[in-house]
Design a protein around this motif. Structure first.
Motif, mmCIF file in Angstrom:
data_model
loop_
_atom_site.group_PDB
_atom_site.id
_atom_site.type_symbol
_atom_site.label_atom_id
_atom_site.label_comp_id
_atom_site.label_asym_id
_atom_site.label_seq_id
_atom_site.Cartn_x
_atom_site.Cartn_y
_atom_site.Cartn_z
ATOM 1 N N THR A 67 33.944 23.452 25.160
ATOM 2 C CA THR A 67 33.732 23.985 23.808
ATOM 3 C C THR A 67 32.795 25.180 23.844
ATOM 4 O O THR A 67 33.070 26.234 23.254
ATOM 5 C CB THR A 67 33.173 22.876 22.899
ATOM 6 O OG1 THR A 67 34.131 21.815 22.802
ATOM 7 C CG2 THR A 67 32.870 23.416 21.510
ATOM 8 N N ARG A 68 31.677 25.027 24.539
ATOM 9 C CA ARG A 68 30.723 26.138 24.611
ATOM 10 C C ARG A 68 31.276 27.295 25.437
ATOM 11 O O ARG A 68 31.098 28.477 25.088
ATOM 12 C CB ARG A 68 29.392 25.651 25.195
ATOM 13 C CG ARG A 68 28.699 24.609 24.322
ATOM 14 C CD ARG A 68 27.301 24.296 24.802
ATOM 15 N NE ARG A 68 27.254 23.684 26.121
ATOM 16 C CZ ARG A 68 27.438 22.390 26.363
ATOM 17 N NH1 ARG A 68 27.701 21.555 25.365
ATOM 18 N NH2 ARG A 68 27.347 21.914 27.592
ATOM 19 N N LYS A 69 31.963 26.970 26.517
ATOM 20 C CA LYS A 69 32.489 28.019 27.389
ATOM 21 C C LYS A 69 33.519 28.895 26.671
ATOM 22 O O LYS A 69 33.505 30.128 26.814
ATOM 23 C CB LYS A 69 33.122 27.400 28.639
ATOM 24 C CG LYS A 69 32.134 27.042 29.747
ATOM 25 C CD LYS A 69 32.851 26.482 30.945
ATOM 26 C CE LYS A 69 31.914 26.296 32.136
ATOM 27 N NZ LYS A 69 31.530 27.582 32.753
ATOM 28 N N ILE A 70 34.415 28.283 25.897
ATOM 29 C CA ILE A 70 35.460 29.103 25.284
ATOM 30 C C ILE A 70 34.892 29.945 24.140
ATOM 31 O O ILE A 70 35.318 31.086 23.941
ATOM 32 C CB ILE A 70 36.643 28.223 24.821
ATOM 33 C CG1 ILE A 70 37.874 29.107 24.593
ATOM 34 C CG2 ILE A 70 36.295 27.418 23.556
ATOM 35 C CD1 ILE A 70 39.166 28.350 24.457
ATOM 36 N N ILE A 71 33.910 29.423 23.402
ATOM 37 C CA ILE A 71 33.283 30.231 22.354
ATOM 38 C C ILE A 71 32.515 31.392 22.968
ATOM 39 O O ILE A 71 32.607 32.544 22.503
ATOM 40 C CB ILE A 71 32.371 29.349 21.473
ATOM 41 C CG1 ILE A 71 33.232 28.367 20.653
ATOM 42 C CG2 ILE A 71 31.517 30.209 20.546
ATOM 43 C CD1 ILE A 71 32.433 27.350 19.865
ATOM 44 N N ASP A 72 31.787 31.135 24.050
ATOM 45 C CA ASP A 72 31.074 32.215 24.738
ATOM 46 C C ASP A 72 32.047 33.224 25.351
ATOM 47 O O ASP A 72 31.789 34.438 25.355
ATOM 48 C CB ASP A 72 30.174 31.638 25.832
ATOM 49 C CG ASP A 72 28.908 31.006 25.279
ATOM 50 O OD1 ASP A 72 28.636 31.166 24.067
ATOM 51 O OD2 ASP A 72 28.193 30.333 26.056
ATOM 52 N N HIS A 73 33.156 32.733 25.884
ATOM 53 C CA HIS A 73 34.152 33.621 26.490
ATOM 54 C C HIS A 73 34.715 34.595 25.471
ATOM 55 O O HIS A 73 34.943 35.781 25.779
ATOM 56 C CB HIS A 73 35.282 32.775 27.098
ATOM 57 C CG HIS A 73 36.336 33.569 27.797
ATOM 58 N ND1 HIS A 73 37.477 34.020 27.160
ATOM 59 C CD2 HIS A 73 36.430 34.001 29.086
ATOM 60 C CE1 HIS A 73 38.224 34.693 28.027
ATOM 61 N NE2 HIS A 73 37.623 34.700 29.192
ATOM 62 N N GLU A 74 34.919 34.131 24.254
ATOM 63 C CA GLU A 74 35.527 34.968 23.224
ATOM 64 C C GLU A 74 34.512 35.827 22.469
ATOM 65 O O GLU A 74 34.836 36.938 22.033
ATOM 66 C CB GLU A 74 36.296 34.096 22.223
ATOM 67 C CG GLU A 74 37.453 33.319 22.826
ATOM 68 C CD GLU A 74 38.506 34.218 23.451
ATOM 69 O OE1 GLU A 74 38.867 35.234 22.821
ATOM 70 O OE2 GLU A 74 38.962 33.912 24.575
#
Length: 400
Positions: A67-74
Motif C-alpha cells: 500500500t505504501r509502496k504503490i502510493i509512493d511510486h505514483e
C-alpha cells in the motif's frame, strides 16, 4: 490473555518469540510517537497509515507494505507514520493528525470483519470510537479494503452501521478491493454514500508494476496454501472430509510430475500438514509467517503456479506475474477471480465433490503455464491502470 499465549506457543513454538516481539513493537510504536510529540512538540508533517504493521501473517506483511509502496511510486515519497488499526485510537492521536497530517490512509486488507478485535469500538477492525471519528478534520483515504465476513457468519455489532457510515462520509476516497465487497457493504449505506465506494484492487495484485523483481523461475513446482482459521465457517462438510479430497487432488497433481511446496502464511495453516502426510501427499514446507516483504515476493516470483486458499496466497503470486488457481473457502477469492474475468480459475472446497472440477479446470493450466502467465499480465495491466486513475483522484488530499 494467558489462554491466547498458550495457544500461540502450541501453534508456533519456534516463531512465537519473533511474533511476540513484532506485536509488542506494533503496540509500543504509537506510544513512542505520542511521547516524541509531547516532548519535542514537532510541527513536522506526516501521513498516518492505519493497518497491521507486524509479522505473524505474511499476507498482511505484503499487503500493508505494498500500500505504501504503490502510493509512493505514483506520488513520490511520503513520511509515513505506522499506526495499528486494531489498537484503540486516542484523542491525542486525532488532535495530532488534525494539526500535522494532510489526510489519513486506512487499509487495505479485510478490515470489515467483526471478530478480529474483541470489543472493538467500531464493530469492525478500525478501533476508533465514533466520537473521535467525528472529531477527525482530515480526509480519510480508504485503500483496497475488503468486506471479509464469511458466509453464515454472525451479523456485525449494532454500532457498525453508524460507524461505517461516518467513516465513508469523511472519506475523500474509499476503495474496496473487489466488487463483491462493494455490493455487500452497500447494503449498510444510503444510496448517496454507496455511490462513493470505488473499486480499488489490492496493491499486491500488481507488485511487479512498482517493485523490481529479478528471480529465476523454477520448473514444474507448485505452491499450495491451505487456511485453517475459522475452519467451522470455511468447511461446511467438516474439515476431515474436505482435507481428504484436497489430498486426493494434490496426489493427482504430483502424479503429473509437479513438485509441491506447502506454504505457511499463518501458524494455524500448519494444522493441515499431518493430514496431508497421513494421506500420502509428497511435499516440502516453506514457512513464512514472519517473512519480510522481499522474502514473500521473491519466494512467489520463483514459483510458476500457486494453489491458494488465502486471499494473499493468490493475490501475491498473481501480483508477481505467475499463474494461480484458487481453492475457495471464502467468498473473497471468487470475488477476485470474477473481477479479473477468470471465474474458471477456481474450485469451491466448502463442500465435498470438487475433485473432478479441480482436474478439469487445472489441467489446461498445467499444459501451458506460459499462456496463463500472459493472461495474468493482461489482467494485471487493467488493475494497475485503474489504480493509477484512483490515486490521481485522491492525490490532492495528500498535498498540504
Amino acid at each position: 490473555m494467558l489462554d491466547r499465549i498458550v495457544a500461540s506457543l502450541r501453534q508456533d513454538p519456534h516463531g512465537f518469540i519473533p511474533r511476540a516481539l513484532s506485536a509488542a513493537s506494533e503496540r509500543l510504536r504509537p506510544r513512542g510517537y505520542r511521547l516524541k510529540d509531547k516532548v519535542l512538540g514537532s510541527d513536522e508533517t506526516f501521513l498516518p497509515h492505519y493497518g497491521v504493521h507486524r509479522s505473524g501473517n505474511c499476507g498482511d506483511t505484503a499487503l500493508f507494505v505494498s500500500t505504501r509502496k504503490i502510493i509512493d511510486h505514483e506520488l513520490g515519497q511520503h513520511r509515513w507514520r505506522l499506526m495499528p488499526v486494531r489498537e484503540r485510537v486516542l484523542p491525542e492521536d486525532i488532535a495530532t493528525i488534525n494539526k500535522r497530517a494532510p489526510a489519513l490512509v486506512l487499509g487495505g486488507g479485510g478490515l470489515i470483519l467483526k471478530d478480529s478485535v474483541p470489543a472493538s469500538a467500531s464493530g469492525w477492525q478500525w478501533n476508533i470510537p465514533l466520537d473521535l471519528l467525528r472529531q477527525l478534520e482530515r480526509p480519510i483515504i480508504g485503500f483496497a479494503i475488503g468486506y471479509n465476513r464469511f458466509s453464515g457468519q454472525d451479523e456485525f455489532a449494532s454500532q457498525f452501521r453508524e460507524h461505517i457510515t461516518e467513516t465513508i462520509a469523511k472519506s475523500a476516497f474509499f476503495g474496496l478491493r473487489n466488487r463483491g465487497s462493494i455490493a455487500a457493504l452497500s447494503e449498510y449505506l444510503s444510496p448517496e454514500l454507496a455511490a462513493k465506494l470505488k473499486f480499488q484492487p489490492c496493491p499486491t495484485t500488481m507488485i511487479s508494476r512498482f517493485h523490481p523483481i529479478n528471480v529465476p523461475r523454477l520448473e514444474r513446482v507448485a505452491a499450495v496454501n491451505l487456511a485453517f482459521d475459522r475452519a467451522e465457517l470455511r468447511f461446511k462438510d467438516g474439515v476431515g472430509p474436505v482435507v481428504e479430497e484436497i489430498a486426493d487432488c494434490l496426489k493427482w497433481l504430483t502424479s503429473k510430475g509437479w513438485r509441491l511446496v506447502v506454504t505457511i502464511h499463518d501458524p494455524r495453516d500448519r494444522y493441515f500438514l499431518p493430514f496431508l502426510r497421513s494421506a500420502g501427499v509428497r511435499f516440502t514446507v516453506h514457512d513464512m509467517p514472519n517473512a519480510s516483504f522481499e522474502e514473500v515476493v521473491n519466494f512467489y516470483a520463483a514459483i510458476p503456479l500457486t494453489l491458494g486458499m488465502r486471499g494473499h496466497g493468490q493475490m501475491v503470486p498473481f501480483g508477481v506475474g505467475n499463474a494461480i488457481f484458487s481453492l475457495v473457502s471464502h467468498p473473497k477469492l471468487a470475488y477476485f477471480l470474477n473481477d479479473i474475468g477468470k471465474p474458471e480459475w477456481q474450485v469451491d472446497v466448502q463442500h465435498r465433490g470438487f475433485k473432478d472440477a479441480f482436474i478439469a479446470r487445472l489441467s489446461p493450466i498445467l499444459d501451458d503455464v506460459e499462456s496463463y502467465r500472459a493472461q495474468v499480465a493482461e489482467a494485471q495491466t487493467a488493475l494497475y491502470t485503474l489504480t493509477q486513475e484512483n490515486i490521481a483522484q485522491f492525490a490532492p488530499a495528500l498535498s498540504r
